[in-house]
Enzyme design. Sequence first.
Site, PDB file in Angstrom:
ATOM      1  N   ASP A 229     -25.424  34.247  73.877  1.00 23.21           N
ATOM      2  CA  ASP A 229     -24.866  35.575  73.632  1.00 23.21           C
ATOM      3  C   ASP A 229     -25.790  36.378  74.530  1.00 23.21           C
ATOM      4  O   ASP A 229     -26.700  36.391  74.740  1.00 23.21           O
ATOM      5  CB  ASP A 229     -25.044  36.075  71.919  1.00 23.21           C
ATOM      6  CG  ASP A 229     -23.944  37.102  71.792  1.00 23.21           C
ATOM      7  OD1 ASP A 229     -23.603  37.441  72.963  1.00 23.21           O
ATOM      8  OD2 ASP A 229     -23.718  37.368  70.492  1.00 23.21           O
TER       9      ASP A 229
HETATM   10  C1  BGC Z   1     -21.531  39.762  71.507  1.00 22.04           C
HETATM   11  C2  BGC Z   1     -20.385  38.815  72.040  1.00 22.04           C
HETATM   12  C3  BGC Z   1     -19.789  39.238  73.485  1.00 22.04           C
HETATM   13  C4  BGC Z   1     -20.866  39.538  74.501  1.00 22.04           C
HETATM   14  C5  BGC Z   1     -20.168  39.918  75.790  1.00 22.04           C
HETATM   15  C6  BGC Z   1     -22.335  40.457  72.408  1.00 22.04           C
HETATM   16  O1  BGC Z   1     -22.859  41.313  72.108  1.00 22.04           O
HETATM   17  O2  BGC Z   1     -22.051  39.398  70.477  1.00 22.04           O
HETATM   18  O3  BGC Z   1     -19.281  38.417  71.177  1.00 22.04           O
HETATM   19  O4  BGC Z   1     -19.114  38.121  73.769  1.00 22.04           O
HETATM   20  O5  BGC Z   1     -21.623  40.487  73.844  1.00 22.04           O
HETATM   21  O6  BGC Z   1     -19.660  41.225  75.644  1.00 22.04           O
END
Ligand code: BGC
Length: 747
Positions: A229
Amino acid sequence: MNAKEILKEMTLEEKAAFCSGRDFWHTKKLDRLGVPSVMMCDGPHGLRKQEGEGDHLGINKSIETVCYPTAAALASSFDRDVMTRLGKALGQECQAENVAMLLGPGLNIKRSPLCGRNFEYFSEDPYLAGEMGASYVKALQGEGVAACAKHFACNDQETRRMSGSSELDERTLHEIYLPAFEAVVKKGKTRSLMCAYNAINGSYCAENRYLLTDILRDRWGFDGFVVTDWGAVKGRARGVQAGLDLEMPGGPGATGEEILEAVKDGSLKEEDLDKAVLNLLSFVERSLAEKKEGAGIDRKACSALARDLAGECAVLLKNEGILPLKEGQKIVFIGEFAERPRYQGAGSSHINVPHPVSALEEAGSLVSYARGYDAHSEKTDEALLQEALEAAAAADACVVFAGLPDVFESEGADREHMHLPANQNELIEKVAAVNPRTTVVYHGGSPAELPWLDRVPAMLCMYLGGEQSGAAAVDLLFGRVNPSGRLAETWPIRLQDNPSYLNFPGEDGVVTYAEGIFVGYRYYDKKEMAVNFPFGHGLSYTDFAFSNLKTDKERMTDQEALTVTVDVTNTGDMAGKAVVQLYVGDTESTVRRPVRELRDFAKVLLMPGETKTLSFTLDKRAFAYYEPKVHDFFVESGDFVIGIGESSRKICLEKKVFVEGTTTISFTITETSTIGQLMKHPKGAAFVRQMIGKKSGPTDAQQAEAMGEGSEKMMQKMMFEMPLGSLVSYGRMSAAQLKSLIASLNE
Ligand code: BGC
């Protein structure tokens, strides 16, 4: 491009650097070896492509595009086909926009209604979540675009999401929190997974070898790549070792140096690094091979699809003869959400929609309108309230558009309570008091407490239904579309009823999943607790009847498959879609099990009077629980009940089958092992049977007669509770005999 050949040519420095992105949304390119950079974007219910400066919270603008229903709504369709149609449309859009991977679906479990990101997740039920996810992944990838199932795993709250630890036992992890991921890996063949920010039992997902390698690759056979993530890396070299391939976002903060150092000082094997690089190169290779040059999309068709899907997803929760509304009646729409619907959630999934359609716009001259409340406030605006009450009193029917405002739920923050704003509750109470033909249309990513529910005769839940949510609401209210959604989560009466209540969101960064496997309906049903709406509930404007439940066998082993067939008939006078839910319950078990669990489902369109036969196939997993002693799913021999129903609480037909488990649990026997435990041991069971057979003195029947009715069963229970050691204290054998017995059983 040939991934394996390229890997051979790469220097150690190039490999280390390749394991993090170029920037917010791209992998690195390697001109020297002809490796291009590819793009990934947020989904899951639309394409959030940021062309300029990237950010992962949806703050900077992304391209204008179509917003489909969010996961909370999608799961309520109980329809794999809905997911297939969505996955295909998004895949085509990604091709048109040169996007190689879409970051979704979100598969975390709705442990508490308070999780701020519940709108992005499917269900409290892992089977339903897995089936919806797998269909979406297959369809998206069928268009040549990788899916990225997230957030692996146990990221079931937003509080301390980037640093907290979810603490749970092995059975709960495998039975509740992992199966949806397992389904997208095994059935959906997802090419990628995103590891969660949080830790599980103290070990961060980004460096959790048990999760990323032992389970994901070794047990499930995953052959794609794992991305962090955004910003989830703690120790980068430890991550590579654990099975983490790509760090995102990349850019200046990236940690290639750390990997390089670790290989040089011997703490990371170069072959582990090679595995990660190869996984990534293979992804790039495949993306290039499946790139469709000149692809385009028909935006109008996508909006029509969004409307259609929103109609499939909405759940008619209650209807006491009010709906559908009739054109020509004097109808008033009340509430700001009629004019400005809430149709998506905040955060990284936020889609830039040029023109969301409101119910008011769609209904046009069919209705009049009163704003009723200020959506940015929780306080009642007396003028708005009075105007609404006058309009309501004068109308034949009124519809209040209500729900959770944006500030109540979002990525990055959990809800603090389960209430609706006070001004909305007051409005609904008062409108219903002046007009008994009141319907509430609910918008929100998660359930709320509904203090007025008894006084409102109809309620339609749109969840966060995408940009066409308003149009779909009108289709449903006026009966142009027959509602067919079913709840993918229980609506408890009060927050306090929820099983996670005492342990959400935890303390000091540690959240204990103390309710274990009893999440959602598994808990409410076991406790026989009153709820507002049970899991699987949803009404239609027609009626369905189930009949002819049959199984192809009545006895089987857990190595065989069971075919279940059932007829469903539309007994009403309107075409409609029935959702057939198949539950399995273990009638007797030595471990705690839910009353019943969803094991399959199907949605089927039926004309008035029409009957269709549906067929389901159940395998071992439908009967199994996760047994930590064997670290695997396990079937305890006995009777199981197959239930066909309309919700977890409304089972219409039942049939018993006997399933024989073919694996046994072997464990070490000691003096404190009970006779009952021995029955579960391959050699132990034989010993107990022999011992019972040889018993001297009065027979069980004689003793039972002496002790009164029912005592035979009681005596057996008593005996099963006895530890082996008591065979010595009761003079059944000597200490030496017991010692040698235990030794021979353990051999
Ligand atoms: C989120 C993800 C997301 C990623 C990119 C993170 O903060 O938890 O779900 O895909 O950011 O934006």
